[in-house]
Design an enzyme around this catalytic site. Sequence first.
Site, PDB file in Angstrom:
ATOM      1  N   ARG A   1      43.671  46.473  33.320  1.00  0.00           N
ATOM      2  CA  ARG A   1      42.328  46.308  33.887  1.00  0.00           C
ATOM      3  C   ARG A   1      41.337  47.267  33.215  1.00  0.00           C
ATOM      4  NH1 ARG A   1      39.531  44.488  38.557  1.00  0.00           N
ATOM      5  NH2 ARG A   1      38.535  46.123  39.810  1.00  0.00           N
TER       6      ARG A   1
ATOM      7  N   LYS B   1      39.600  42.840  46.843  1.00  0.00           N
ATOM      8  CA  LYS B   1      39.864  43.778  47.945  1.00  0.00           C
ATOM      9  C   LYS B   1      38.856  43.545  49.064  1.00  0.00           C
ATOM     10  CE  LYS B   1      40.754  48.048  46.866  1.00  0.00           C
ATOM     11  NZ  LYS B   1      40.630  49.403  46.264  1.00  0.00           N
TER      12      LYS B   1
ATOM     13  N   TYR C   1      36.276  53.128  34.553  1.00  0.00           N
ATOM     14  CA  TYR C   1      37.179  52.147  33.954  1.00  0.00           C
ATOM     15  C   TYR C   1      36.831  51.857  32.491  1.00  0.00           C
ATOM     16  CZ  TYR C   1      39.373  50.782  38.377  1.00  0.00           C
ATOM     17  OH  TYR C   1      40.089  50.762  39.546  1.00  0.00           O
TER      18      TYR C   1
ATOM     19  N   HIS D   1      33.717  45.557  41.586  1.00  0.00           N
ATOM     20  CA  HIS D   1      33.480  46.889  42.124  1.00  0.00           C
ATOM     21  C   HIS D   1      32.226  46.912  42.990  1.00  0.00           C
ATOM     22  CE1 HIS D   1      35.902  48.967  38.692  1.00  0.00           C
ATOM     23  NE2 HIS D   1      36.662  48.716  39.739  1.00  0.00           N
TER      24      HIS D   1
ATOM     25  N   ARG E   1      43.080  42.761  39.306  1.00  0.00           N
ATOM     26  CA  ARG E   1      44.022  43.685  39.919  1.00  0.00           C
ATOM     27  C   ARG E   1      45.355  42.965  40.124  1.00  0.00           C
ATOM     28  NH1 ARG E   1      39.221  44.112  43.093  1.00  0.00           N
ATOM     29  NH2 ARG E   1      38.212  46.161  43.007  1.00  0.00           N
TER      30      ARG E   1
ATOM     31  N   HIS F   1      47.506  48.414  35.986  1.00  0.00           N
ATOM     32  CA  HIS F   1      46.125  48.841  36.172  1.00  0.00           C
ATOM     33  C   HIS F   1      45.475  49.271  34.858  1.00  0.00           C
ATOM     34  CE1 HIS F   1      43.141  49.317  39.260  1.00  0.00           C
ATOM     35  NE2 HIS F   1      42.784  50.495  38.793  1.00  0.00           N
TER      36      HIS F   1
END
Length: 329
Positions: A223, A163, A255, A246, A137, A220
């Site tokens: 990614r 994250k 994705y 994730h 990211r 993004h």
Amino acid sequence: MSIPTSWDWAVSSWLSSLHAKGLSSSTIALYRSHVSQLARGLACSPESVSTESLEEWCAKQKWASVTRRSAYIVYGQFFTHLHERTGAANPTHSLTSPPPPPREPRPAPEEAIAEALRTADPRVALMIHLGATLGLRIGEIVLIHRDDIEQEFTGPVLRVHGKGNKKRSVPISQEFASELLEWCNRVNGWAFPSQRGKHLTPHSASAILSAALPGKWTAHTLRHRFATMAYEVDRDILTVQRLLGHASVATTMRYARPPREALVRAVQGASLGDVPSPAICLDFRGSDVTVTPEGLHFVSTDGTEYTLQFDEAIQSSLFDQVTSDRPEA
């Protein structure tokens, strides 16, 4: 912007609880922004917010579905915290978050990446590689520090700060590890230092990549490109999930785009072998054929009504035939 003083204690108490849970500074900033906007929009203390006033205020906001979903989640957490601390009624019980919008994988194409790399300076090229070949990211790219490059028994790895302060390890080549270390050792340990002595902000780095990539391709979508290419290797969605960081495979599936060849083989595998495909034979000799805005409308000899749609040129040609006096019409 400041918030009404009647909200100060409630918001401060709630933010302290978020820090205690270990949420990242960017997440806390987003949560604070949502609640601050609400506090400025309602002319009452947080303990006095009713379900009706909250719903009325939310209905006036012209939010995208993703923003509305995020806001409702934050409001629920804030008022739940307030209820636990003061016993105030929770007005969010009837707020129903909209479902997350379906998203198709949108991997940046190889041509777009190649075009960006042709004109990119070394710093931007490194950002592109980190997104497209490691799946990082933008917020993870800017946090790369020399201490994150480690040597394991199986080879070098990059410790990624994901994250929610979650960390993961992504294997990298020895050559790439050396290149990253060289970049990190140029200034103060950060791969992408800022003029203030720390690292670039995600916003700044995102703008840099968006300017470098052609068209509407963004950081993004790099990614997404990594997810699609990584999945194509072994079709192992769990491995791709771990590499992307994730929490759910369902997210990873938005994705990674399945290879077209796999889709074709799946359809071919479901065929009925030598059984011919059904064909529709219509007999409309002698029937009344009319042209409508929807297409050619007629009734077959068995009394069934049909409307056939063609492109404008074909429809015009057919109309000329069926309205002429020629016997073959």
